[in-house]
Design an enzyme around this catalytic site. Structure first.
Site, PDB file in Angstrom:
ATOM      1  N   GLU A  18       0.837  -1.209   0.000  1.00 49.47           N
ATOM      2  CA  GLU A  18       0.000   0.000   0.000  1.00 49.47           C
ATOM      3  C   GLU A  18       0.868   1.254   0.000  1.00 49.47           C
ATOM      4  O   GLU A  18       1.858   1.328   0.717  1.00 49.47           O
ATOM      5  CB  GLU A  18      -0.883  -0.045   1.260  1.00 49.47           C
ATOM      6  CG  GLU A  18      -1.782   1.161   1.407  1.00 49.47           C
ATOM      7  CD  GLU A  18      -2.740   1.038   2.582  1.00 49.47           C
ATOM      8  OE1 GLU A  18      -3.440   0.012   2.696  1.00 49.47           O
ATOM      9  OE2 GLU A  18      -2.780   1.972   3.382  1.00 49.47           O
ATOM     10  N   HIS A 183     -12.510  -2.259  15.756  1.00 55.26           N
ATOM     11  CA  HIS A 183     -12.405  -0.842  15.404  1.00 55.26           C
ATOM     12  C   HIS A 183     -12.573  -0.013  16.685  1.00 55.26           C
ATOM     13  O   HIS A 183     -13.381  -0.346  17.553  1.00 55.26           O
ATOM     14  CB  HIS A 183     -13.498  -0.479  14.385  1.00 55.26           C
ATOM     15  CG  HIS A 183     -13.396   0.929  13.902  1.00 55.26           C
ATOM     16  ND1 HIS A 183     -14.175   1.943  14.419  1.00 55.26           N
ATOM     17  CD2 HIS A 183     -12.585   1.507  12.979  1.00 55.26           C
ATOM     18  CE1 HIS A 183     -13.854   3.082  13.802  1.00 55.26           C
ATOM     19  NE2 HIS A 183     -12.893   2.845  12.935  1.00 55.26           N
TER      20      HIS A 183
HETATM   21  C1  LIG Z   1      -6.886  -1.716   4.975  1.00 55.11           C
HETATM   22  C2  LIG Z   1      -7.253  -0.317   5.415  1.00 55.11           C
HETATM   23  C3  LIG Z   1      -7.051   0.741   4.557  1.00 55.11           C
HETATM   24  C4  LIG Z   1      -7.418   2.044   4.942  1.00 55.11           C
HETATM   25  N1  LIG Z   1      -7.220   3.075   4.060  1.00 55.11           N
HETATM   26  C5  LIG Z   1      -7.634   4.325   4.380  1.00 55.11           C
HETATM   27  C6  LIG Z   1      -7.516   5.394   3.451  1.00 55.11           C
HETATM   28  O1  LIG Z   1      -7.015   5.229   2.342  1.00 55.11           O
HETATM   29  N2  LIG Z   1      -7.965   6.616   3.824  1.00 55.11           N
HETATM   30  C7  LIG Z   1      -8.545   6.836   5.051  1.00 55.11           C
HETATM   31  O2  LIG Z   1      -8.934   7.979   5.321  1.00 55.11           O
HETATM   32  N3  LIG Z   1      -8.667   5.849   5.958  1.00 55.11           N
HETATM   33  C8  LIG Z   1      -8.234   4.596   5.656  1.00 55.11           C
HETATM   34  N4  LIG Z   1      -8.367   3.572   6.546  1.00 55.11           N
HETATM   35  C9  LIG Z   1      -8.906   3.876   7.891  1.00 55.11           C
HETATM   36  C10 LIG Z   1     -10.442   3.758   7.970  1.00 55.11           C
HETATM   37  O3  LIG Z   1     -11.035   4.695   7.130  1.00 55.11           O
HETATM   38  C11 LIG Z   1     -10.833   3.990   9.426  1.00 55.11           C
HETATM   39  O4  LIG Z   1     -10.436   2.898  10.213  1.00 55.11           O
HETATM   40  C12 LIG Z   1     -12.292   4.345   9.685  1.00 55.11           C
HETATM   41  O5  LIG Z   1     -12.401   4.835  11.021  1.00 55.11           O
HETATM   42  C13 LIG Z   1     -13.275   3.199   9.538  1.00 55.11           C
HETATM   43  O6  LIG Z   1     -13.443   2.831   8.236  1.00 55.11           O
HETATM   44  P1  LIG Z   1     -14.312   1.546   7.839  1.00 55.11           P
HETATM   45  O7  LIG Z   1     -14.407   1.502   6.396  1.00 55.11           O
HETATM   46  O8  LIG Z   1     -13.861   0.345   8.567  1.00 55.11           O
HETATM   47  O9  LIG Z   1     -15.753   2.021   8.450  1.00 55.11           O
HETATM   48  P2  LIG Z   1     -17.083   1.287   8.797  1.00 55.11           P
HETATM   49  O10 LIG Z   1     -17.153  -0.102   8.281  1.00 55.11           O
HETATM   50  O11 LIG Z   1     -18.173   2.222   8.400  1.00 55.11           O
HETATM   51  O12 LIG Z   1     -17.006   1.181  10.388  1.00 55.11           O
HETATM   52  C14 LIG Z   1     -16.753   2.339  11.176  1.00 55.11           C
HETATM   53  C15 LIG Z   1     -17.313   2.134  12.579  1.00 55.11           C
HETATM   54  O13 LIG Z   1     -18.732   2.149  12.539  1.00 55.11           O
HETATM   55  C16 LIG Z   1     -19.284   0.877  12.945  1.00 55.11           C
HETATM   56  N5  LIG Z   1     -20.339   0.594  11.984  1.00 55.11           N
HETATM   57  C17 LIG Z   1     -20.205   0.094  10.744  1.00 55.11           C
HETATM   58  N6  LIG Z   1     -21.400   0.034  10.132  1.00 55.11           N
HETATM   59  C18 LIG Z   1     -22.307   0.541  10.993  1.00 55.11           C
HETATM   60  C19 LIG Z   1     -23.714   0.775  10.921  1.00 55.11           C
HETATM   61  N7  LIG Z   1     -24.419   0.455   9.850  1.00 55.11           N
HETATM   62  N8  LIG Z   1     -24.324   1.331  12.003  1.00 55.11           N
HETATM   63  C20 LIG Z   1     -23.615   1.659  13.121  1.00 55.11           C
HETATM   64  N9  LIG Z   1     -22.268   1.454  13.239  1.00 55.11           N
HETATM   65  C21 LIG Z   1     -21.636   0.911  12.194  1.00 55.11           C
HETATM   66  C22 LIG Z   1     -18.118  -0.112  12.895  1.00 55.11           C
HETATM   67  O14 LIG Z   1     -18.255  -1.168  13.815  1.00 55.11           O
HETATM   68  C23 LIG Z   1     -16.936   0.794  13.211  1.00 55.11           C
HETATM   69  O15 LIG Z   1     -16.824   1.001  14.599  1.00 55.11           O
HETATM   70  C24 LIG Z   1      -7.995   2.272   6.222  1.00 55.11           C
HETATM   71  C25 LIG Z   1      -8.189   1.188   7.101  1.00 55.11           C
HETATM   72  C26 LIG Z   1      -7.814  -0.108   6.712  1.00 55.11           C
HETATM   73  C27 LIG Z   1      -8.018  -1.241   7.656  1.00 55.11           C
END
Ligand SMILES: Cc1cc2nc3c(=O)[nH]c(=O)nc-3n(C[C@H](O)[C@H](O)[C@H](O)COP(=O)(O)OP(=O)(O)OC[C@H]3O[C@@H](n4cnc5c(N)ncnc54)[C@H](O)[C@@H]3O)c2cc1C
Length: 317
Positions: A18, A183
């Site tokens: 990455e 998370h």
């Molecule tokens: C492999 C990887 C690559 C990443 N790359 C980037 C990047 O390029 N840019 C960047 O800015 N960040 C990046 N991140 C960080 C990421 O954006 C953060 O960790 C962010 O806080 C959560 O993203 P997520 O997609 O897991 O969110 P989600 O899946 O939306 O989850 C976020 C939180 O909300 C909860 N949740 C999920 N769905 C719901 C729902 N329907 N109702 C209520 N709660 C819910 C989850 O349990 C979690 O606590 C990356 C993380 C990883 C692991």
């Protein structure tokens, strides 16, 4: 080529890493050099992070503060296309909900499709540093789950404007993030996993994990995912520790633990060079064990540093 097909066609662990787009004002030469230094290990695809606008307050000569909206690392779409074209390796640009409306996301996906990019990693993104909780744009998504749903609709040719008919389907392979150590915002690991399952049920093709330093945490996570019916590939993400102070910074940023045995070794180091070597050796040990356990792919968070990623790749590929 789609990541999910690359994984399905490979009978052994594949290598991927990455990268971050360059800081605003810099050209992409350093990024290309990073890839040139790793290309001999035949990465099957390369991830490229996405960065939202941030709010900054700058002091004016009169002592007042000026609020500025800045995007420090723009260019994900353009750089993704440029890497894919230059190196002939599929690129997986990350897409975040934070800071973008659904319309802007749709337009970005259209651009990616025109640029022949067939893979995305769908993420929520973090909240602004100035805000205690994540706030979506008024016309944006609150969770990665909703972003996955939007991309899945586009796969069927369903664009946001219902008046648009006979649209070209945008056939993206979708990755999502998973957290072996939960998370940070989740009340508990089971609830976190329920939401991960929602992303997969919405149409995600595979999961990439948050970095971890204890492989057992990854294996337990995979078991817990399988137990609730998540069947897609789960790609481990590992990061070689590169600085002494990362044993306190990384747990805070990523909500992860540093195993005692590893922390002890790092704390014995007298300088960053020693810590970097200890960090690389630990990552090699993790990588060897993950490969021996036949994980689909090793996803290495490089942060633009190649010497340690090269050592890991050399040891296992
Ligand atoms: C492999 C990887 C690559 C990443 N790359 C980037 C990047 O390029 N840019 C960047 O800015 N960040 C990046 N991140 C960080 C990421 O954006 C953060 O960790 C962010 O806080 C959560 O993203 P997520 O997609 O897991 O969110 P989600 O899946 O939306 O989850 C976020 C939180 O909300 C909860 N949740 C999920 N769905 C719901 C729902 N329907 N109702 C209520 N709660 C819910 C989850 O349990 C979690 O606590 C990356 C993380 C990883 C692991």
């Amino acid at each position: 080529m789609k990541v999910i097909d690359i994984i399905k066609q490979s009978d052994k662990t594949i290598f991927s890493f990455e990268l971050l787009p360059p800081l605003k004002g810099q050209n992409a030469d350093k990024l290309y050099k990073t890839i040139e230094e790793l290309i001999e290990f035949k990465p099957k695809y390369i991830n490229l992070t996405a960065h939202r606008d941030e709010v900054e307050y700058r002091a004016l000569p009169n002592g007042l503060l000026e609020k500025r909206i800045v995007r420090k690392r723009p260019g994900t779409v353009a750089i993704a296309a440029s890497i894919q074209h230059k190196f002939g390796v599929p690129v997986v640009p990350h897409i975040v909900c934070g800071g973008f409306t659904k319309e802007e996301t749709e337009n970005m996906l259209l651009d990616l499709n025109f640029l022949n990019i067939k893979n995305v990693l769908a993420l929520r993104g973090d909240g602004l540093k100035s805000e205690a909780v994540f706030r979506p744009e008024p016309e944006g998504h609150s969770h990665a789950n909703d972003l996955v749903k939007q991309i899945v609709e586009l796969r069927k040719g369903n664009y946001l404007d219902p008046e648009l008919k006979n649209n070209t389907p945008l056939d993206f392979c979708i990755g999502v993030a998973g957290y072996p150590e939960k998370h940070a915002e989740s009340p508990n690991p089971d609830i976190d996993l329920e939401y991960l399952k929602q992303k997969v049920d919405a149409g995600a093709d595979y999961i990439v994990t948050q970095l971890f330093f204890d492989n057992q945490k990854y294996y337990d996570f995979v078991d817990r995912c399988r137990a609730i019916g998540i069947t897609v590939p789960i790609i481990p993400g590992i990061k070689p520790l590169a600085l002494m102070n990362q044993i306190t910074i990384l747990p805070k940023i990523f909500s992860i633990d540093i195993p005692e045995e590893f922390a002890k070794e790092v704390r014995k180091c007298k300088n960053n060079e020693e810590a970097r070597q200890v960090g690389t050796e630990w990552a090699i040990m993790q990588a060897r064990d993950l490969v021996a356990n036949k994980v689909p792919c090793l996803h290495i968070y490089t942060y633009g540093i190649t010497d340690n990623t090269r050592q890991i790749a050399k040891a296992v590929f």
